[in-house]
Design an enzyme around this catalytic site. Sequence first.
Site, PDB file in Angstrom:
ATOM      1  N   HIS A 174      -9.316 -19.251   0.835  1.00 20.42           N
ATOM      2  CA  HIS A 174      -8.850 -20.551   1.227  1.00 20.42           C
ATOM      3  C   HIS A 174      -6.929 -20.372   1.664  1.00 20.42           C
ATOM      4  CE1 HIS A 174     -12.216 -21.671  -0.889  1.00 20.42           C
ATOM      5  NE2 HIS A 174     -11.688 -22.754  -1.149  1.00 20.42           N
ATOM      6  N   ASP A 176     -16.538 -29.069  -2.135  1.00 22.71           N
ATOM      7  CA  ASP A 176     -17.156 -29.354  -3.661  1.00 22.71           C
ATOM      8  C   ASP A 176     -17.784 -30.614  -3.509  1.00 22.71           C
ATOM      9  OD1 ASP A 176     -15.948 -26.998  -5.258  1.00 22.71           O
ATOM     10  OD2 ASP A 176     -14.166 -27.948  -4.235  1.00 22.71           O
ATOM     11  N   GLU A 218      -3.980 -25.094   2.732  1.00 23.82           N
ATOM     12  CA  GLU A 218      -4.552 -26.163   2.095  1.00 23.82           C
ATOM     13  C   GLU A 218      -3.539 -27.278   1.590  1.00 23.82           C
ATOM     14  OE1 GLU A 218      -7.365 -25.794  -1.023  1.00 23.82           O
ATOM     15  OE2 GLU A 218      -7.919 -27.847  -0.702  1.00 23.82           O
ATOM     16  N   HIS A 265     -18.725 -24.167  -2.441  1.00 24.49           N
ATOM     17  CA  HIS A 265     -18.648 -23.542  -3.794  1.00 24.49           C
ATOM     18  C   HIS A 265     -19.918 -23.972  -4.501  1.00 24.49           C
ATOM     19  CE1 HIS A 265     -14.397 -22.613  -3.123  1.00 24.49           C
ATOM     20  NE2 HIS A 265     -14.343 -23.816  -2.689  1.00 24.49           N
TER      21      HIS A 265
HETATM   22 ZN    ZN Z   1     -12.817 -24.452  -1.114  1.00 26.84          ZN
END
Ligand code: ZN
Length: 346
Positions: free
Chosen positions: A198, A282, A201, A19
């Site tokens: 995504h 991240d 997760e 990101h």
């Molecule tokens: Zn991600």
Amino acid sequence: MITLRDYLRLLPKAELHCHFVSTLEPARLIALADQYGVALPTTDPDELFDYDDLADFLVAFRAATDVLRSPADLAQTAYDGVRAAVAAGNLLYREYGVNPQYFAQRGIGYTELLDPIRDGLRAAERDLGVGYRIVIAINRRESARAAVELVERMLEHPYPDVVALGQDDLTPKGTEDPGRFAEAYALAKRHGLKTTAHAGETETASAEDVRVALDVLGVDRIDHGYRVLDDPGLVARVREERVPFATTPVSTNVLSGWPLDPDHRIARMIRAGLNVSVSTDDGVFFRTDLGREYAEALHDFGIDAEGAKAIALAGIDGAFCDEDEKARLRADFTAGFLALDAALAP
Ligand SMILES: [Zn+2]
């Protein structure tokens, strides 16, 4: 002679799940927050980057988005992020998730956001030789209608390096629900954009979310996807179809508390023969970098040099750049592998 950990850190790498906001370095994040009067929960980096779960992390993430305001901030962050990743983990190519809906809330329009980011990344490509592409991410907190409008912005303002649609964050209910954005994905695909999402997760997610991303959205790639292991039939299918999974080991340790050991879901996905690459997700928020993902996480999964090379190459296979660029990357990776193989202590 070098150790396996050095080998893993120095291996040439392509990162597919990064990101953009999270390439901001901690010192700059704190300095910009001070400059713009953005309140951070704390200015102690050890506490600032300490979370209980994904929702807790997303609060910090949204606050950090608020410090990237001027074109110069955006361009410099883009450039410095590449330089740091080259130093930390021999990055050769990266794809960035950029979420324009976060920035639109603060009056920064689509081209106002993309132009300086692209300036910074192109300068880094020129100076450091690191190629890149951009994935525009739907913010799942927003409506399906807003996602379609976001794709319409992409089509109105085509950039050669903005090549794909993705989705991140969570719905207002805290779920993934990837199928909610089917109309936006259909529009993107009709216009030749690549797609990812995504899926599979979080605690509330399931293998079904991965299946919906594949069958309802028709994605070319899955971000995360760990819950796929709960459906053996789906595992067999994604292995057969070579579906790329852009996984992020350290983030699962921070957000889900999963130990980085050979029983980790990503290690099991690799052993199951799935098409797995490794990314930071991240980096600044999880205090990780691409070198650490390989030298610590893959190492602790029990991956050897041969396995790590296959994972590095999976980062090229799953990339959204053109075939010429992939061929150049494979040649560069192969040359790098040869030199490192010769240096690895037996
Ligand atoms: Zn991600």
